[in-house]
Design a protein around this motif. Structure first.
Motif, short mmCIF file in Angstrom:
data_model
loop_
_atom_site.label_atom_id
_atom_site.label_comp_id
_atom_site.label_asym_id
_atom_site.label_seq_id
_atom_site.Cartn_x
_atom_site.Cartn_y
_atom_site.Cartn_z
N HIS A 113 -9.78 6.52 11.96
CA HIS A 113 -8.76 6.59 12.23
C HIS A 113 -7.88 4.99 11.11
CE1 HIS A 113 -11.89 3.19 12.68
NE2 HIS A 113 -10.69 2.83 12.81
N ARG A 114 -8.77 5.69 10.01
CA ARG A 114 -8.39 4.64 9.09
C ARG A 114 -7.34 6.11 8.14
NH1 ARG A 114 -11.52 -0.59 8.71
NH2 ARG A 114 -11.48 -1.79 10.31
N PHE A 115 -8.08 7.04 7.92
CA PHE A 115 -8.24 7.79 6.69
C PHE A 115 -7.66 9.02 6.69
CE2 PHE A 115 -10.52 9.69 2.56
CZ PHE A 115 -9.68 9.16 2.18
N GLY A 116 -6.85 9.92 6.64
CA GLY A 116 -6.88 10.66 7.00
C GLY A 116 -5.55 11.52 5.83
N MET A 157 -2.60 3.40 6.08
CA MET A 157 -1.20 2.34 5.49
C MET A 157 -0.68 2.62 4.04
SD MET A 157 -1.36 1.24 8.44
CE MET A 157 -0.91 -1.62 7.39
N GLN A 158 -1.60 3.33 3.24
CA GLN A 158 -1.16 3.89 2.11
C GLN A 158 0.19 4.01 1.59
OE1 GLN A 158 -2.39 4.01 -0.93
NE2 GLN A 158 -0.93 3.80 -1.69
N ASP A 159 0.82 5.00 2.83
CA ASP A 159 2.09 5.11 3.30
C ASP A 159 3.29 3.69 3.29
OD1 ASP A 159 2.14 7.69 3.14
OD2 ASP A 159 1.78 8.47 4.55
N LEU A 160 2.99 3.61 3.77
CA LEU A 160 3.79 1.67 3.69
C LEU A 160 3.23 1.16 1.85
CD1 LEU A 160 5.21 -0.54 4.59
CD2 LEU A 160 2.84 -1.68 5.81
N ALA A 161 2.81 1.36 1.96
CA ALA A 161 3.02 0.91 0.21
C ALA A 161 2.82 1.78 -0.53
CB ALA A 161 1.34 0.62 0.27
N ALA A 168 -0.71 2.58 16.41
CA ALA A 168 -2.14 1.21 16.03
C ALA A 168 -1.87 0.45 14.85
CB ALA A 168 -2.81 1.10 17.28
N ILE A 169 -1.45 -0.57 14.78
CA ILE A 169 -1.60 -2.00 13.54
C ILE A 169 -2.51 -2.85 14.05
CG2 ILE A 169 -0.60 -3.38 12.06
CD1 ILE A 169 -0.01 -0.02 11.28
N THR A 170 -3.93 -2.16 13.42
CA THR A 170 -5.27 -4.08 13.51
C THR A 170 -4.88 -4.84 12.48
OG1 THR A 170 -6.17 -2.38 12.29
CG2 THR A 170 -6.37 -1.59 14.51
N ASP A 177 -4.36 -6.74 6.68
CA ASP A 177 -5.43 -6.92 5.65
C ASP A 177 -5.40 -6.33 4.05
OD1 ASP A 177 -5.49 -9.57 7.25
OD2 ASP A 177 -7.95 -9.21 7.85
N ILE A 178 -6.15 -5.36 4.07
CA ILE A 178 -5.89 -4.44 3.24
C ILE A 178 -4.84 -4.06 2.95
CG2 ILE A 178 -5.64 -2.16 4.28
CD1 ILE A 178 -8.03 -2.95 2.37
N LEU A 179 -3.14 -4.27 3.35
CA LEU A 179 -2.37 -3.75 2.79
C LEU A 179 -1.85 -4.58 1.30
CD1 LEU A 179 0.52 -2.23 3.12
CD2 LEU A 179 1.92 -4.50 4.12
N PRO A 180 -1.95 -5.57 1.41
CA PRO A 180 -1.14 -5.74 -0.42
C PRO A 180 -2.66 -5.39 -0.95
CG PRO A 180 -2.12 -7.62 1.44
CD PRO A 180 -2.06 -6.99 1.77
N ALA A 181 -3.50 -4.96 -0.85
CA ALA A 181 -4.53 -4.37 -2.01
C ALA A 181 -4.40 -3.42 -2.35
CB ALA A 181 -6.13 -4.34 -1.66
N LEU A 182 -3.50 -2.91 -1.21
CA LEU A 182 -3.22 -0.74 -1.04
C LEU A 182 -2.14 -0.88 -2.16
CD1 LEU A 182 -3.42 0.49 1.89
CD2 LEU A 182 -4.85 0.89 0.46
N VAL A 183 -0.71 -1.83 -1.77
CA VAL A 183 0.26 -2.65 -3.19
C VAL A 183 0.30 -2.33 -4.03
CG1 VAL A 183 2.39 -3.59 -2.92
CG2 VAL A 183 1.01 -3.38 -0.52
#
Length: 327
Positions: A199-202, A234-238, A266-268, A273-279
Motif C-alpha cells: 500500500h506504500r510501494f509500487g 509518495m515519491q510522486d509528490l516529492a 488515502a493519505i496516512t 511523516d516520510i515526505l520530507p525524507a523523500l523530498v
C-alpha cells in the motif's frame, strides 16, 4: 552536442515502418531523450521519442508502453503509443554513427508546460490525477516479463546511483559532503522503517515534475513515463517539487496536492511523516544529476546558487523544518 542532422536521419529511419505519407519532423528537444514533432500529410500529429542509448533495455521500454496502454484504456490522459505497420510500438534504429537508439511514436497531446508561477490550486488537480494513477497501479496485473527500474536509496543516492554520484557534483566541499552524507544515512534509516508494503510501494510515474505536465484549460496531462518504476507512492509528490523544493509556494503546492489526492486515495500520518525524507532524497539525487549534466543548458539554467540552496534544504531537513507544516 549531438548532431541534429544525425538525429533527423534517425527520426526518418524510425518512421519507415509507419504509413505516414509526407511526414515532416521538427526537432523539439534534446535532453535525456530526443523528441520530435511529426506532422503527417493528412493533418495528424505525433511525438517521436528517440531514447538515450544504454539507459533502458527493450524489455523495460515495452513494459512502460504496456502500462501506458492500460492507463489509457482506463481513461487517464497519458501518452498513447502508436503501433507501426507490423503492430509493434517499439522500433530500434541504427544510424551511421554506429549507435542504436530505441524509438517510440506517440499520439500528440496538446497543452503547455507549467512554470513555477503556476497557481498552487493546480496541484489539487495533479493530486487527484496521481491518486487515480496509483489506484490503477495497485490493482493492475502486470504482464509476464514486466520489468522497470526500482527507485530506492541504492539507485537514487547510493554509490551506484543511476543518475551519478552526488559527492562529485560541481562545487562539492568536505563540509558539504559531510552534511549530505549524514542526510543520506538518516533518510535511508527512515525509509527502512517506513517499509515497502504494497500500500506504500509500487509502480509510479517517478518523475512528475512540472516539465512532465501539459496543462490545457482545466486539463492536466501526464507525459514522459520514461522513468516510471517501482518506488514509494509518495515519491510522486516529492518528484513534483523537483528543482523547486525551496520555492516560496512549495508548502502550498504540497497542501493542495494532498487535498486533491485525498479525494481519490488515502493519505496516512506515516505518509506525511516520510515526505520530507523523500523530498530531500530527490533533491540530492538531482544534485548528482547536475554533476553528470554539468555542461548542459538545463544545469546552467538552475543558477549559480543552486548548490548553496541545496545545502540550505539539507540543513532545514536535518533540523526538522523542511515542509514542517504540511498536512
Amino acid at each position: 552536442m549531438t548532431d541534429p542532422a544525425l538525429l533527423y536521419r534517425q527520426a526518418r529511419a524510425a518512421l519507415v515502418d509507419y504509413h505516414l505519407p509526407r511526414a515532416r519532423a521538427t526537432l523539439l528537444s534534446i535532453s535525456e531523450n530526443v523528441i520530435f514533432r511529426i506532422d503527417a500529410g493528412d493533418g495528424r500529429r505525433y511525438a517521436l521519442r528517440l531514447h538515450r542509448p544504454g539507459y533502458h533495455s527493450a524489455p523495460e521500454i515495452r513494459s512502460e508502453l504496456a502500462w501506458l496502454d492500460a492507463l489509457h484504456a482506463a481513461g487517464l490522459e497519458v501518452p498513447l503509443p502508436i503501433p507501426a505497420d507490423d503492430g509493434l510500438t517499439l522500433r530500434s534504429v541504427r544510424c551511421d554513427d554506429g549507435v542504436t537508439r530505441h524509438a517510440v511514436l506517440f499520439a500528440w497531446m496538446d497543452g503547455t508546460e507549467p512554470t513555477p508561477d503556476i497557481d498552487p490550486a493546480a496541484f489539487d488537480r495533479l493530486g487527484r490525477i496521481t491518486a487515480r494513477l496509483h489506484g490503477h497501479s495497485r490493482h493492475w496485473v502486470r504482464p509476464v516479463g514486466f520489468i522497470r527500474k526500482a527507485w530506492t536509496p541504492d539507485t537514487m543516492t547510493g554509490p551506484r546511483a543511476l543518475w551519478g554520484r552526488w559527492d562529485r557534483a560541481p562545487g562539492m566541499t568536505a563540509p558539504a559532503c559531510g552534511l549530505i552524507a549524514r542526510c543520506v544515512r538518516q533518510v535511508d534509516a527512515q525509509l527502512a522503517g517506513y517499509g515497502t508494503q504494497s500500500h506504500r510501494f509500487g509502480l509510479i510515474h517517478a518523475d512528475l515534475r512540472l516539465a512532465n505536465l501539459l496543462v490545457s484549460g482545466t486539463h492536466t496531462r501526464l507525459i514522459d513515463f520514461d522513468d516510471c518504476g517501482i518506488s514509494w507512492f509518495m515519491q510522486d509528490l516529492a518528484a513534483a517539487l523537483s528543482f523547486h523544493e525551496d520555492h516560496p509556494h512549495a508548502p502550498r503546492w504540497v497542501d493542495h496536492w494532498l487535498r486533491g489526492y485525498s479525494t481519490a486515495g488515502a493519505i496516512t500520518q506515516a505518509d506525511l511523516d516520510i515526505l520530507p525524507a523523500l523530498v530531500i532524497q530527490r533533491r540530492i539525487q538531482l544534485l548528482a544529476w547536475t554533476g553528470t549534466h554539468r555542461d548542459t543548458r538545463q544545469v546552467h539554467s538552475l543558477g549559480p546558487d543552486w548548490f548553496d540552496r541545496t545545502l540550505g534544504l539539507c540543513h532545514a531537513w536535518a533540523r526538522g523544518q523542511l515542509l514542517r507544516d504540511i498536512g
